[in-house]
Design an enzyme around this catalytic site. Structure first.
Site: not given
Length: 291
Positions: A37, A63, A74, A160, A286
């Site tokens: 993602t 992932k 996630t 991230e 985010n």
């Protein structure tokens, strides 16, 4: 989370995916790319080893980039092996590997709704089936742990907005559980993560996180050091600061992989947790995630 997904594309895609099943090497990479993602790089790993004279393999893909504070985030991980092993022992091996690797990863302290680690064993290697503890089981656990650690490090490094992989190792602990709790608490400290982004050797952030960790121990003997490929820098002894070169500290902490070494001097247990720095880009990603 909470958003209904249209079933039509999923139902249509399942038979298409099945039709593309292959044992070719690129099949693993295709599956890895399909689950990405906000990931910026693929995460896959495989090892070869021997059991009872038979060549065996363990491979995996994963992932995960944000909402990562694994409490089996996630995060998705899938492992496969050709080792012959009973379901009960495969489950036991998986839990041992996950506890030492994926469950020691944190990116942002947010757990997700759908952590998954799945493992499939075909038995095609032809080794005598592993049905209990022993050397063969230990060898399999070691192989699975090696693959899982490499994937877990990849998840942390690709957090991230991250620019640095942080590996927090707690040694000299009286027991493994305490070492794991402290290591993961330090790795998850937003203040420490921000300091590492700024290449600031603020060892007080380390002791601060150790202080609020859910663990009962004597911190007075603790020493702390920072390490990267640019060198090693002790910054704290007996829970107090020591003189160090700010210039060397900046050089060490400007690398893209940093070890935070904590020695409690209370025992022989050791554990490592993996995380990443906290950057402006994490907020950007985010701040408008749904768009």
């Amino acid at each position: 989370i909470g958003q209904p997904l249209p079933l039509e594309p999923i139902l249509k895609g399942i038979p298409e995916a099945v039709a593309q099943l292959t044992d070719a090497p690129e099949g693993s990479l295709a599956a890895e790319q399909a689950i990405m993602t906000t990931d910026t790089r693929e995460k896959e790993c495989a090892v070869e080893f021997t059991l009872a004279g038979k060549t065996c393999h363990v491979g995996g893909i994963a992932k995960g980039s944000g909402m990562i504070h694994i409490n089996m985030a996630t995060m998705l991980a899938f492992a496969t092996t050709d080792v012959a092993i009973s379901p009960a022992m495969l489950d036991r091996a998986m839990r041992k590997a996950v506890d030492a690797t994926f469950n020691m990863v944190t990116v942002d302290g947010d757990t997700s709704t759908n952590d998954t680690y799945a493992i499939l064993a075909s038995g095609l290697a032809g080794n005598p089936e592993i049905t209990g503890e022993g050397d063969d089981f230990d060898a399999f656990v070691a192989a699975l742990t090696a693959v899982s650690e490499q994937l877990a490090r990849g998840v942390a490094q690709d957090g991230e907005g991250a620019t640095k992989l942080l590996a927090v190792t707690v040694s000299g602990a009286p027991d493994l559980q305490l070492a794991r709790v402290i290591a993961k608490t330090v790795a998850g400290s937003n203040l420490l993560k921000a300091a590492m982004f700024g290449a600031d050797a603020n060892w007080g952030r380390v002791l601060c996180a150790m202080g609020y960790a859910d663990a009962d121990y004597d911190i007075s003997k603790t020493s702390v050091a920072f390490r990267s490929k640019a060198g090693l820098l002790p910054v704290c002894e007996h829970a107090a600061g020591i003189p160090f070169s700010e210039e060397l500290a900046k050089k060490i902490l400007s690398e893209d992989a940093i070890d935070i070494l904590i020695d409690l001097h209370l025992g022989e247990a050791e554990a490592t947790a993996w995380g990443c720095d906290l950057t402006y880009d994490y907020v950007k990603i985010n701040g408008d995630y749904r768009s």
